[in-house]
Design a protein around this motif. Structure first.
Motif, PDB file in Angstrom:
ATOM      1  N   TRP A  79       0.824  -1.705  -0.435  1.00 37.67           N
ATOM      2  CA  TRP A  79      -0.273   0.762  -0.008  1.00 37.67           C
ATOM      3  C   TRP A  79       0.745   1.537   0.255  1.00 37.67           C
ATOM      4  N   LYS A  80       2.067   1.270   0.772  1.00 41.50           N
ATOM      5  CA  LYS A  80       2.851   2.390   0.586  1.00 41.50           C
ATOM      6  C   LYS A  80       3.543   2.429  -0.791  1.00 41.50           C
ATOM      7  N   THR A  81       3.008   1.573  -1.490  1.00 41.33           N
ATOM      8  CA  THR A  81       4.617   2.022  -2.683  1.00 41.33           C
ATOM      9  C   THR A  81       3.142   1.879  -3.977  1.00 41.33           C
ATOM     10  N   ALA A  82       2.170   1.566  -3.166  1.00 40.82           N
ATOM     11  CA  ALA A  82       0.528   2.372  -4.379  1.00 40.82           C
ATOM     12  C   ALA A  82      -0.108   3.725  -4.286  1.00 40.82           C
ATOM     13  N   GLY A  83       1.396   4.237  -3.249  1.00 39.98           N
ATOM     14  CA  GLY A  83       0.633   5.882  -2.606  1.00 39.98           C
ATOM     15  C   GLY A  83      -0.352   5.769  -1.742  1.00 39.98           C
ATOM     16  N   ALA A  84      -0.271   5.148  -0.434  1.00 35.64           N
ATOM     17  CA  ALA A  84      -1.733   5.512   0.359  1.00 35.64           C
ATOM     18  C   ALA A  84      -1.309   5.427   1.476  1.00 35.64           C
ATOM     19  N   ILE A 299      -1.787  -6.416  -6.226  1.00 38.23           N
ATOM     20  CA  ILE A 299      -0.989  -7.291  -6.044  1.00 38.23           C
ATOM     21  C   ILE A 299      -0.831  -7.500  -7.293  1.00 38.23           C
ATOM     22  N   ARG A 300      -1.952  -7.943  -8.848  1.00 36.10           N
ATOM     23  CA  ARG A 300      -1.796  -7.750  -9.657  1.00 36.10           C
ATOM     24  C   ARG A 300      -2.919  -7.036 -10.944  1.00 36.10           C
TER      25      ARG A 300
END
Length: 522
Positions: A79-84, A299-300
């Protein structure tokens, strides 16, 4: 003349025609699976556009301002990587990010069965019926409530294979107590694969168990095949309110990485783990489902996923979960609207009952629930056969009768058939006032398909019923199940793949300790 009197007159006046029609009934059973339901009736929608937007906004406010606990370090890093925004275990999801992610979920996809004739479409107008799972007890062919064994699970998988309205064998319809908990998923998955060539579900009781299921699917279908062919379904339950745990998230990753769909299912006990309000409960459930659906795409991106839930309301007198209540129907209508609003397939439960035996309560609860979900437009109709005692047991009698109910729901969902309207209408001047249609050529040609005839329901006269032994529905259903099992033929499984599956199971059983409960996280 009363309606009952007219019915009796029609029965007696047309008896010779009826006998002639019955003589032409096929003497051999047709076990071919019904195609997946493509609905052709309107949705029951209880919210206008303003209500949908209000509910969506409430759910997004929960995600943005309350947040959802993801109790899993890998998910938190994802989630951190996704920007959350991540604070401890709590993830705060911006509505723009959520909408961007769920937009990549396919609105429809096709499940591919071992037998291509049993492939089914899911999403949009396409629905399937899936048996119950997870029962720690069964009511067997003698209607005795007891602990199930692997042989009992095989019995249910065989019945699911033979009942045309069921599109899947699910997975652990009942728990096989004669195998260690830590190893059961292997035998359960193999039973689904061996006893039927329909689509099946995969165990998600731990991340490693889910990976075992994926490996077995790769053996059965081929590693490359899984990349663009959904062949099974995982279920990931949330812990309402607003928690997703490490076990479910790890299993979700195992499925999504192999491009296999999961049900993102908040576990709702209305009034206990949600507010005691239908709209507010749906707002919370919707936020929980959206957070998991969004994570599948982290995830995908593009992997299939299904908006899920388990719905029950709680008796404020006893604290026990209830089935078939009006509020459950209303919530299903609302959830259906929200899933269509987001353009994703959705799952519900089809034939839930809280009764302790297969009695009138069980029938009323199940019929009420199934009718509501058909009109709500549900796609993945799980727990559609066998569920009773709030899921504590699966009844063989109820299993086969529920399958008849699913066939009736399938027919209802297809809507009116107009293909022979003119031909049928031409019979009216042939018969004229005061006649009957039983002997008419059109009736003789179409009587088997024109009106659904539920095989297990008794519509004979009281005299005929007495002469036949006064058998009530449970006895008739158990006799029917015995007859089905006596005619079961195992679908052929490729010898090399079967041997590879058995070798995999044997190896994993050597590797997995059999210390049951201590190894659920293995």
């Amino acid at each position: 003349m009363s309606e009952a009197g007219k019915a009796n007159k029609a029965r007696s006046g047309g008896r010779s025609g009826g006998r002639a029609a019955r003589r032409t009934l096929r003497t051999t059973r047709d076990f071919r699976m019904l195609p997946g339901l493509t609905r052709n009736i309107p949705y029951c929608e209880v919210m206008d556009e303003a209500h949908v937007e209000r509910l969506d906004n409430a759910s997004m406010n929960i995600l943005e301002n309350v947040g959802v606990h993801f109790r899993d370090p890998i998910a938190l890093e994802d989630w951190k990587t996704a920007g959350a925004k991540v604070v401890g275990e709590r993830v705060f999801l911006d509505r723009g990010l959520v909408r961007e992610l769920i937009r990549t979920i396919p609105a429809e996809f096709t499940y591919h069965a071992r037998n291509p004739a049993n492939n089914v479409r899911l999403g949009g107008p396409h629905s399937i019926f899936v048996p119950m799972t997870g029962a720690p007890f069964l009511r067997d062919l003698d209607n005795v409530r007891r602990n199930p064994m692997l042989e009992d699970l095989a019995t249910f998988h065989k019945l699911a294979h033979m009942l045309p309205a069921l599109h899947s064998t699910a997975h652990h319809i009942v728990e096989p107590y004669d195998h260690p908990i830590s190893q059961r998923h292997l035998r359960i998955t193999y039973s689904s694969m061996m006893h039927s060539d329909k689509m099946f579900m995969g165990m998600t009781t731990s991340p490693k168990n889910a990976e075992d299921v994926m490996e077995m699917c790769a053996i059965l279908f081929g590693e490359d095949y899984l990349e663009d062919h959904p062949v099974t379904t995982g279920n990931c339950n949330g812990n309402s309110p607003l928690v997703w745990d490490e076990t479910m998230l790890g299993a979700m990753r195992a499925f999504c990485r192999r491009n296999q769909p999961v049900l993102c299912s908040p576990f709702v006990l209305g009034g206990a783990n949600t507010p005691a309000s239908v709209p507010a409960a749906v707002a919370q459930l919707n936020a929980e489902a959206l957070s998991a659906l969004a994570y599948t795409q982290v995830i995908r991106k593009g992997c299939p996923a299904i908006y899920g839930h388990y719905l029950s309301t709680v008796s404020m007198r006893s604290g026990a979960p209830m089935a078939g209540t009006p509020e459950i129907g209303l919530m299903n209508f609302m959830i259906g609207q929200m899933a269509r609003h987001y353009g994703v397939p959705w799952r519900t439960s089809g034939s839930l009952g809280g009764a302790k035996t297969f009695d009138a309560q069980a029938g009323y609860e199940s019929a009420s629930t199934l009718s509501a979900v058909i009109h709500a437009g549900a796609n993945y109709i799980w727990h559609a056969a066998g569920w009773n005692e709030a899921g504590m047991h699966c009844s063989i009698a109820k299993f086969v009768v529920d399958a008849v109910q699913c066939a009736m729901a399938h027919r209802l969902g297809e809507g009116p058939k107009w293909d022979d309207f003119d031909q049928a209408l031409s019979a009216v001047p042939d018969v004229g006032p005061g006649g009957h249609y039983l002997g008419h050529p059109h009736t003789q040609e179409n009587f088997q398909s024109a009106f659904f005839m539920p095989e297990l329901f008794d519509n004979n006269s009281i005299e005929q019923w007495v002469a036949d032994g006064e058998k009530e529905i449970t006895e008739r259903a158990l006799n029917h199940a015995r007859n089905l099992l006596s005619e079961y033929q195992q679908p052929m499984l490729d010898v090399a793949r079967d041997e590879a599956l058995r070798d995999y199971i044997a190896r994993r059983e050597r590797e997995i300790p059999a210390a049951s409960e201590l190894n659920q996280s293995y």
